[in-house]
Scaffold this motif. Structure first.
Motif, PDB file in Angstrom:
ATOM      1  N   THR A  52     -20.760  12.287  22.941  1.00 55.06           N
ATOM      2  CA  THR A  52     -20.431  11.031  22.270  1.00 55.06           C
ATOM      3  C   THR A  52     -19.331  10.327  23.043  1.00 55.06           C
ATOM      4  O   THR A  52     -18.333  10.948  23.430  1.00 55.06           O
ATOM      5  N   LEU A  53     -19.509   9.028  23.246  1.00 58.02           N
ATOM      6  CA  LEU A  53     -18.538   8.229  23.977  1.00 58.02           C
ATOM      7  C   LEU A  53     -18.190   6.998  23.145  1.00 58.02           C
ATOM      8  O   LEU A  53     -19.080   6.261  22.715  1.00 58.02           O
ATOM      9  N   HIS A  54     -16.898   6.781  22.891  1.00 58.18           N
ATOM     10  CA  HIS A  54     -16.424   5.613  22.157  1.00 58.18           C
ATOM     11  C   HIS A  54     -15.749   4.660  23.132  1.00 58.18           C
ATOM     12  O   HIS A  54     -14.878   5.076  23.920  1.00 58.18           O
ATOM     13  N   ILE A  55     -16.121   3.367  23.074  1.00 54.83           N
ATOM     14  CA  ILE A  55     -15.519   2.365  23.951  1.00 54.83           C
ATOM     15  C   ILE A  55     -15.249   1.091  23.164  1.00 54.83           C
ATOM     16  O   ILE A  55     -15.894   0.841  22.140  1.00 54.83           O
ATOM     17  N   SER A  88     -20.719  -4.850  19.513  1.00 48.18           N
ATOM     18  CA  SER A  88     -20.490  -3.554  18.878  1.00 48.18           C
ATOM     19  C   SER A  88     -21.820  -2.957  18.428  1.00 48.18           C
ATOM     20  O   SER A  88     -22.783  -3.667  18.152  1.00 48.18           O
ATOM     21  N   GLY A  89     -21.847  -1.643  18.354  1.00 50.18           N
ATOM     22  CA  GLY A  89     -23.073  -0.972  17.944  1.00 50.18           C
ATOM     23  C   GLY A  89     -23.165   0.401  18.559  1.00 50.18           C
ATOM     24  O   GLY A  89     -22.242   0.875  19.230  1.00 50.18           O
ATOM     25  N   THR A  90     -24.288   1.050  18.329  1.00 46.88           N
ATOM     26  CA  THR A  90     -24.548   2.388  18.846  1.00 46.88           C
ATOM     27  C   THR A  90     -25.659   2.318  19.880  1.00 46.88           C
ATOM     28  O   THR A  90     -26.718   1.750  19.629  1.00 46.88           O
ATOM     29  N   TYR A  91     -25.395   2.896  21.049  1.00 46.24           N
ATOM     30  CA  TYR A  91     -26.334   2.836  22.156  1.00 46.24           C
ATOM     31  C   TYR A  91     -26.673   4.246  22.620  1.00 46.24           C
ATOM     32  O   TYR A  91     -25.815   5.122  22.660  1.00 46.24           O
ATOM     33  N   ARG A  92     -27.935   4.433  22.972  1.00 45.26           N
ATOM     34  CA  ARG A  92     -28.413   5.748  23.380  1.00 45.26           C
ATOM     35  C   ARG A  92     -28.356   5.887  24.890  1.00 45.26           C
ATOM     36  O   ARG A  92     -28.611   4.938  25.642  1.00 45.26           O
ATOM     37  N   GLY A  93     -28.021   7.078  25.340  1.00 49.57           N
ATOM     38  CA  GLY A  93     -27.982   7.382  26.760  1.00 49.57           C
ATOM     39  C   GLY A  93     -28.761   8.640  27.059  1.00 49.57           C
ATOM     40  O   GLY A  93     -29.053   9.444  26.163  1.00 49.57           O
ATOM     41  N   GLN A  94     -29.081   8.826  28.330  1.00 47.70           N
ATOM     42  CA  GLN A  94     -29.936   9.940  28.732  1.00 47.70           C
ATOM     43  C   GLN A  94     -29.586  10.354  30.151  1.00 47.70           C
ATOM     44  O   GLN A  94     -29.257   9.512  30.989  1.00 47.70           O
ATOM     45  N   CYS A  95     -29.652  11.643  30.428  1.00 44.68           N
ATOM     46  CA  CYS A  95     -29.591  12.102  31.814  1.00 44.68           C
ATOM     47  C   CYS A  95     -30.889  11.679  32.491  1.00 44.68           C
ATOM     48  O   CYS A  95     -31.977  12.009  32.021  1.00 44.68           O
ATOM     49  N   ALA A  96     -30.776  10.927  33.585  1.00 46.42           N
ATOM     50  CA  ALA A  96     -31.957  10.371  34.249  1.00 46.42           C
ATOM     51  C   ALA A  96     -32.339  11.143  35.503  1.00 46.42           C
ATOM     52  O   ALA A  96     -33.116  10.651  36.315  1.00 46.42           O
ATOM     53  N   VAL A 151     -23.339   6.287  22.849  1.00 44.76           N
ATOM     54  CA  VAL A 151     -22.187   5.433  23.128  1.00 44.76           C
ATOM     55  C   VAL A 151     -21.971   4.529  21.917  1.00 44.76           C
ATOM     56  O   VAL A 151     -22.880   3.813  21.505  1.00 44.76           O
ATOM     57  N   ILE A 152     -20.771   4.590  21.347  1.00 42.77           N
ATOM     58  CA  ILE A 152     -20.433   3.767  20.184  1.00 42.77           C
ATOM     59  C   ILE A 152     -19.414   2.729  20.622  1.00 42.77           C
ATOM     60  O   ILE A 152     -18.302   3.075  21.050  1.00 42.77           O
ATOM     61  N   ALA A 153     -19.795   1.455  20.535  1.00 45.42           N
ATOM     62  CA  ALA A 153     -18.914   0.355  20.923  1.00 45.42           C
ATOM     63  C   ALA A 153     -18.256  -0.230  19.683  1.00 45.42           C
ATOM     64  O   ALA A 153     -18.944  -0.608  18.730  1.00 45.42           O
TER      65      ALA A 153
END
Length: 226
Positions: A127-130, A175-183, A197-199
């Motif tokens: 989880t990453l908050h920015i 602002s919002g919640t975004y999904r990430g993935q190892c590519a 990622v939560i902005a």
């Protein structure tokens, strides 16, 4: 309609919510439109070629013109146009020291992400908050094999190389919640190496930093007492 439906979703780079992602999407649409026109032109010429009469042979000068303009000039101009449009976009994605960006350390493991805020004594997993509208520099490390950090709606992907630090410039415009993935395929657990990622709005992010930092400090003190 089925094709257009693929332009949105949590892992769609064509539904951007960050400056870098927006420029990548713009560049993609530019390439898509330009080469769609080229494809239509090629189809039209192919249709003309198969429909013309067998004895309707072009003169050698006309044939040479097609080779020069279609085989040399068109590809050269296309590449130059793409470079003129694409190089400045890539330049703006470079994490420069002048950005005065927030620094966050991220380490890729098989198969999870370790997130560390070095100035605030905060450690998270997956989880990453920015803050919104704030440039963030992610210091990317790998603890084992090559991974690739990618949040499609916020920016480009960047590899994590063992023994090397790579820096990714990230920014969210909403602002919002975004999904990430190892590519990058990194082993049997690769498909499950996702993160969030939560902005936050700046005021909300400041409150989160304070609460998370206090919780981390309390946890450290509890460990020492034990």
């Amino acid at each position: 309609m089925l094709t257009v439906s693929g332009c949105s979703g949590p892992f769609s780079s064509l539904d951007p919510q960050g400056p870098a992602a927006a420029e990548v999407a713009w560049l993609w649409w530019l390439m898509f439109g330009f080469f769609s026109l080229v494809l239509l032109a090629v189809i039209a010429l192919w249709h003309y070629a198969i429909k013309r009469r067998a004895n309707d042979m072009a003169e050698s000068s006309v044939v040479s013109g097609w080779i020069i303009w279609g085989g040399l000039v068109l590809p050269s101009v296309s590449i130059i146009v793409l470079l003129i449009a694409g190089v400045p976009v890539g330049q703006r994605m470079i994490p420069l020291p002048a950005d005065n960006a927030m620094q966050i350390d991220i380490t890729g493991h098989q198969w999870y992400w370790q997130v560390n805020y070095p100035e605030h004594n905060i450690q998270l997993t997956d989880t990453l908050h920015i803050p919104v509208n704030t440039v963030v520099h992610l210091q990317l490390h790998s603890a084992d094999v090559i991974h690739s950090f990618w949040v499609p709606r916020l920016g480009v992907k960047l590899d994590l190389i063992p023994g090397r630090k790579n820096v990714l410039k990230l920014e969210a415009s909403a602002s919002g919640t975004y999904r990430g993935q190892c590519a990058e395929y990194c082993g049997v657990g690769h498909a499950h190496m996702q993160f969030t990622v939560i902005a936050h709005e700046p005021a909300d992010f400041a409150g989160w930093l304070e609460n998370a930092g206090r919780s981390g400090l309390e946890q450290q003190e509890k460990v020492k007492d034990d």
